[in-house]
Design an enzyme around this catalytic site. Sequence first.
Site, short mmCIF file in Angstrom:
data_model
loop_
_atom_site.label_atom_id
_atom_site.label_comp_id
_atom_site.label_asym_id
_atom_site.label_seq_id
_atom_site.Cartn_x
_atom_site.Cartn_y
_atom_site.Cartn_z
N ASP A 42 0.82 -1.21 0.00
CA ASP A 42 0.00 0.00 0.00
C ASP A 42 0.85 1.26 0.00
OD1 ASP A 42 -2.73 -1.27 2.07
OD2 ASP A 42 -2.22 -1.57 -0.03
N GLU A 44 3.82 1.76 -1.19
CA GLU A 44 4.43 2.00 -2.50
C GLU A 44 3.40 2.53 -3.49
OE1 GLU A 44 7.98 1.85 -4.88
OE2 GLU A 44 7.60 1.66 -2.74
N TYR A 45 2.19 1.95 -3.45
CA TYR A 45 1.11 2.44 -4.33
C TYR A 45 0.80 3.90 -4.01
CZ TYR A 45 -3.35 2.74 -6.77
OH TYR A 45 -4.36 3.12 -7.60
N ASP A 46 0.66 4.22 -2.73
CA ASP A 46 0.35 5.59 -2.33
C ASP A 46 1.44 6.56 -2.79
OD1 ASP A 46 -1.97 4.76 -1.09
OD2 ASP A 46 -1.03 4.54 0.87
N LYS A 130 -11.65 2.13 9.57
CA LYS A 130 -11.45 1.82 8.14
C LYS A 130 -11.10 0.34 8.05
CE LYS A 130 -9.00 3.24 3.97
NZ LYS A 130 -8.61 1.88 3.56
N CYS A 426 30.09 -20.40 18.26
CA CYS A 426 31.02 -21.26 19.00
C CYS A 426 31.75 -22.27 18.13
CB CYS A 426 30.29 -22.00 20.12
SG CYS A 426 29.17 -23.29 19.54
#
Length: 688
Positions: A42, A44-46, A130, A426
């Site tokens: 979301d 990246e889309y925005d 929402k 170790c």
Amino acid sequence: MARTSASHPATSAPAERAAWLRAELERANYAYYVLDQPDLPDAEYDKLFKELESIETEHPDLIVPDSPTQRVGGEAASGFEPVVHDQPMLSLNNGFADEDIVAFDKRVGDALGKNASEPPVPVDYAAELKFDGLAISLRYVDGAFVQASTRGDGTTGENVTENVRTIRSIPLKLKGKRVPHVLDVRGEVLMFKRDFERLNERQRAAEQKEFANPRNAAAGSLRQLDSKITAQRPLSFFAYGIGVLEGMEMPATHSELLDWYKELGLPVNSERAVVQGAEGLLGFFHGVGEKREKLPYDIDGVVYKVNRRDEQDALGFVSRAPRFALAHKFPAQEALTKLVAIDVQVGRTGAITPVARLEPVFVGGATVTNATLHNEDEVRRKDIRIGDTVIVRRAGDVIPEVVSALLDRRPSDAREFVMPTQCPVCGSSIERLPDEAIARCTGGLFCPAQRKQALWHFAQRRALDIDGLGEKIIDQLVEQNLVRTPADLFNIGFATLAELDRFAEKSAQNLLDSLEKAKHTTLARFIYALGIRHVGESTAKDLAKHFGSLDPIMDASVEALLEVNDVGPVVAESIHQFFAEEHNRTVIEQLRAPGKVTWPEGPPAPKAPQGVLAGKTVVLTGTLPSLAREEAKEMLEAAGAKVAGSVSKKTDYLVAGADAGSKLAKAEELGVPVLDEDGMRKLLEGQL
């Protein structure tokens, strides 16, 4: 696959950049709305959407009718009949920072003339959740449900009437006296978290593909061509808006609309409020954020709407969204970044966990540089390689994880992960049993990484509760070779502690006091503090109750351990192996030496009464018609049965109710007799 601004070089030609952004956003919309296979986070889309909006604002001549900024987004799937909405189902503009909300409130106040008065008159807003589901419209004619459609592109959606008819929370007939001639109810189809888990349990039992998240499950269920499949899916619905209304006056406020919906029998979410001004909006948002993870369903923000209908009408709409409403979104829970390396961590029990080292990315309200890859099999299954661009998810307090890699962005020099054969801490060999997904270091308490984790677990509040023994102190004690086992903690003195870096005299004395207090504990806490694999608090309590003292537990065979409530073969074997290790016995003897850790011991629990089910093992699953699970358990135990938590070859009966899940499938696979509640009662009466 997805492409973003990162995969398309910045250019001085706005037209070229805008064209690429439109194509990429449309491709993402198609994957999200039509295929139900979102592959772009979301956030990246925005980001891409805001960039396109900015270009079109600066260059209005570049705006075209089919730009994503000019419509909601998405297309009707070809498998469903199209439905043209009489009133468009618009999306909302988004706000992310507090400043965005203050600016929204100012715009609304200015447009309504409320800021011109002295003092300014605050605007009333309806604030609500929402939901992270699928928006739909329900049409009722004279109170009868006649049609349901998805939002689609906002103008044309899909006819999903028969599928929606199967959702039990949606009334097929409205109730009450104020029923209009025509009503379009706008709302959200979603799946509650508990229902999502049960659905995936059934998918696993049927060896079918699991759903990635509740939203995908809801969307996939709603868009089934066979409504019989939808009927088997636990979908829910909340009403939150309105389209067409004929035959009565529109309610004067949004809050009155939702109250009226409740009168009609429509499901309306109770997490809502009428607030005033930006301060009220932000107060609601932050209040919801504090309890977000505890809500029984997923949300990705809150929605603000001007409450008064006449003020909504005065504000009107822009091309793709109402001016009177705003979605205030939580920080993105998924984001893109580059995986630069894969290291391995060594856990308290020697578990080797691959960890992704990432280019810093802000996600879920925090900057993330590391994310878990769980285990070697997960890395292979997801085909994640060093150098990949990956989707990272972070939700609440959950450890960040790498969800997937974007294969179309894989560089030519990307490298596969190779699990090391030796412990990076170790040098001991790393082994993985054939039936386990986890590889483990064999170094035991010799391994400093396991030593630190074991000491940290030993000191936890639910274990010996050694207040003041934090990770930084443990690091110094182990690295300076002052403490090798938990028993060494009770040998350190004031002078040793006072010399530790940044450890004041008062802190040293407080820790010594806490260690002295920790010497007096309970058997259950001591067992839990040992850090035995698969032994949590509940199992530790069951062991203490069953045996009464430590020595019988240490000497118990696997068969004897299986008699303990809720201890199955895997747990019994783990306990037996722990106490069979001579080094562990040495540490325990050091811990309970005179002047060290003590606890009250008692007799073992009385043997289960003999009855018709003496010696029988019964497993309960699902929801019984008239008995709570605890009631059924008490009845079975009173008859002499051992009630176990998992199905195995040693299970004599499975009592299954509704939503039985994977235990039922396992019982059928092993040929274990399956009973319903009536069958259980007959069994108790000796009739079977």
